[in-house]
Scaffold this motif. Sequence first.
Motif, PDB file in Angstrom:
ATOM      1  N   VAL A 283      -2.502  -2.617 -10.903  1.00  0.00           N
ATOM      2  CA  VAL A 283      -1.367  -2.538 -11.833  1.00  0.00           C
ATOM      3  C   VAL A 283      -0.638  -3.878 -11.841  1.00  0.00           C
ATOM      4  CG1 VAL A 283       0.861  -1.412 -12.292  1.00  0.00           C
ATOM      5  CG2 VAL A 283      -1.087  -0.062 -11.440  1.00  0.00           C
ATOM      6  N   SER A 306       1.349  -3.587  -6.440  1.00  0.00           N
ATOM      7  CA  SER A 306       1.132  -4.110  -7.779  1.00  0.00           C
ATOM      8  C   SER A 306       1.558  -5.563  -7.794  1.00  0.00           C
ATOM      9  CB  SER A 306       1.950  -3.316  -8.818  1.00  0.00           C
ATOM     10  OG  SER A 306       3.333  -3.598  -8.664  1.00  0.00           O
ATOM     11  N   ARG A 332      -5.493  -4.705  -3.599  1.00  0.00           N
ATOM     12  CA  ARG A 332      -4.523  -3.971  -4.412  1.00  0.00           C
ATOM     13  C   ARG A 332      -4.881  -2.492  -4.492  1.00  0.00           C
ATOM     14  NH1 ARG A 332      -1.231  -6.967  -3.484  1.00  0.00           N
ATOM     15  NH2 ARG A 332      -0.308  -8.576  -4.797  1.00  0.00           N
TER      16      ARG A 332
END
Length: 364
Positions: A283, A306, A332
Amino acid sequence: MGAGHDTVAAELVRRARERGGDAVVVDVLTLLPYGLGGGLRHFYRGSVRHFPWAYAALYRLFLRPGPGRRPSGTPLARLAGDRLSRLAERTEADVVVPVFHLGAQLTGHLRARGLLPVPSAVFVIDFVAHRQWLHPGNDHYLCLTDESARAAHRSTGVPALACGPVVDPAFRTEAAEAPGAAEWRRRFARHGPGRPPVVLTSGAWGVASHLDATVRLLAGHGWLPVVLCGADERLRRALSRVPGVLALGWVTDMPGLLHAARALVDNAAGQTAVQALAAGLPVVGHRPIPGHGADGVRAMAALGVSEAAADDTELLAALGRLTPDGPARRERIAAGRALFRDDPVDLALGLAHRTRARPSRGSG
């Protein structure tokens, strides 16, 4: 206000029924008399879509976290008190779980005055627990992160636990096993052969800043922008005319879509963002909506789940790191999935069992 609260509530109901119990969802805005709930929703939607500066000002006045005297949401919540108390009595509820900040003000007010006989376990679905989530009359707080739980406890003195987000189990399957993902991959390949698909979300209402410029930027640099336009058909038609862009209306197969994409460009740190984290989709926060959206995007980045892109250059750089397979992407994905810890339904029922008979705490 938006679809994210409804999505969380529906998943909590599903889990309660899976355990052999039952649950009832009530929109707190429908409990307000004189049509106030509909007016609030209409005003909020209009503000974030057309006058974001107005919502930013209201957020600073009513919601912004931190110390200082600001107007309270309790007077508004009081108007719905009798209806919620009667509903809890009629359904023989064991616990009330607000997933919207006005609901948290309502249950806190009622519990503090002994007008709600069952405990309230507030599930804060935002990454930042702004002040309207917080009322010392509530019995417990369930939060997405340890940081949010500590902030809720400091502000209210109420016990607070971190349980992580709530999503449908379909989001947490492996990408290769996700129903519908293969069909989305074929669709992406037809629309943008060889271009990594990047999903951009504008929420249920199609709220986003300079979305046209962002999709043109991504399309011009080799990605396939896949835009979630929600219920905004005008936005979908407009973006469909941009070369190299796939603009979608209301999507019913979000697990398949997210498992087939390579990244999510998010502007609100809301339910679509946590669904992406569950699906193993990196994200990137970019051009967040004001107020809780901007706070949430910053909080997600600070947690390491993110990245926050302050401008177009940072957005391109982040996607360049995160869309290809490699250490940055794996890091991530692992950080995002680590957020999902405990089940708030189990926690809420356990807390209800321990606190149901406890007397109210006075007039907080």
